[in-house]
Design an enzyme around this catalytic site. Sequence first.
Site, PDB file in Angstrom:
ATOM      1  N   VAL A 110       0.865  -1.179   0.000  1.00 35.21           N
ATOM      2  CA  VAL A 110       0.000   0.000   0.000  1.00 35.21           C
ATOM      3  C   VAL A 110       0.902   1.229   0.000  1.00 35.21           C
ATOM      4  CG1 VAL A 110      -1.831   1.266   1.175  1.00 35.21           C
ATOM      5  CG2 VAL A 110      -1.755  -1.240   1.327  1.00 35.21           C
ATOM      6  N   CYS A 111       0.585   2.197  -0.850  1.00 35.62           N
ATOM      7  CA  CYS A 111       1.278   3.485  -0.888  1.00 35.62           C
ATOM      8  C   CYS A 111       2.783   3.273  -1.026  1.00 35.62           C
ATOM      9  CB  CYS A 111       0.889   4.281   0.356  1.00 35.62           C
ATOM     10  SG  CYS A 111       1.152   6.060   0.225  1.00 35.62           S
ATOM     11  N   GLY A 112       3.597   3.772  -0.094  1.00 35.04           N
ATOM     12  CA  GLY A 112       5.043   3.673  -0.202  1.00 35.04           C
ATOM     13  C   GLY A 112       5.613   2.297   0.058  1.00 35.04           C
TER      14      GLY A 112
END
Length: 223
Positions: free
Chosen positions: A118-120
Amino acid sequence: MHAQIVLFDGFDPLDAVAPYEVLQAGGVASGGAVTVELATAEGPREVPSGVEGLALRATAVLDPDRADLVVVPGAAGDLTDSDSEQSVLVRLGRTLHTGLPALLKAVMDRPGRTVATVCGGSLLLAMAGLIEGRRATTHHLGMEALDATGAIAVRARVVDDGDLVTGAGVTSGLDLGLYLLERELGPRIAHAVEELFAHERRGVVWREEGHAPVGLEVTGGRA
């Protein structure tokens, strides 16, 4: 399916909690076909997030032999000053000096395992040299950085590259979790959890199949 959500110092809590709750609810809806726990490279411990005053307790060690699915969150922190000790990139970079990259590589080397981010979280994998040449997404502010690592950045809410499934910005953890439920357990379980959470998934899940678009596709820093 046993899922482990990875925690590390400075993690983004929503990146971790959103897929945790979705997968946990999927386990209930499926009569126990999914189990989920919070894990670290070091084992059970209190893990400070990147949001001041908020920590979560991991109850397990990340185990490549037990986990069928491993979800890697990004970090929370300063997005404007990459040299700050509280910056997202610095917090992600610190994980490279822990046992986490080796454990994640062990998971990715085992047939039948899936790593999701998720995300980074995809940047963490990329910085560890684990997804060179793989298609992935991340937060929109990190697309060029992801592209620069040798990964192939794709501007999509969720990207399915087989045993690597990545989500974009922080709230994409809900969409990622629901997609993983649909992929592993079918649409009826995913739909039941979607209704329970009153959340409609956003965007088309990108997969490298079907007809290629002509003149429309945008990937990462390369338009």
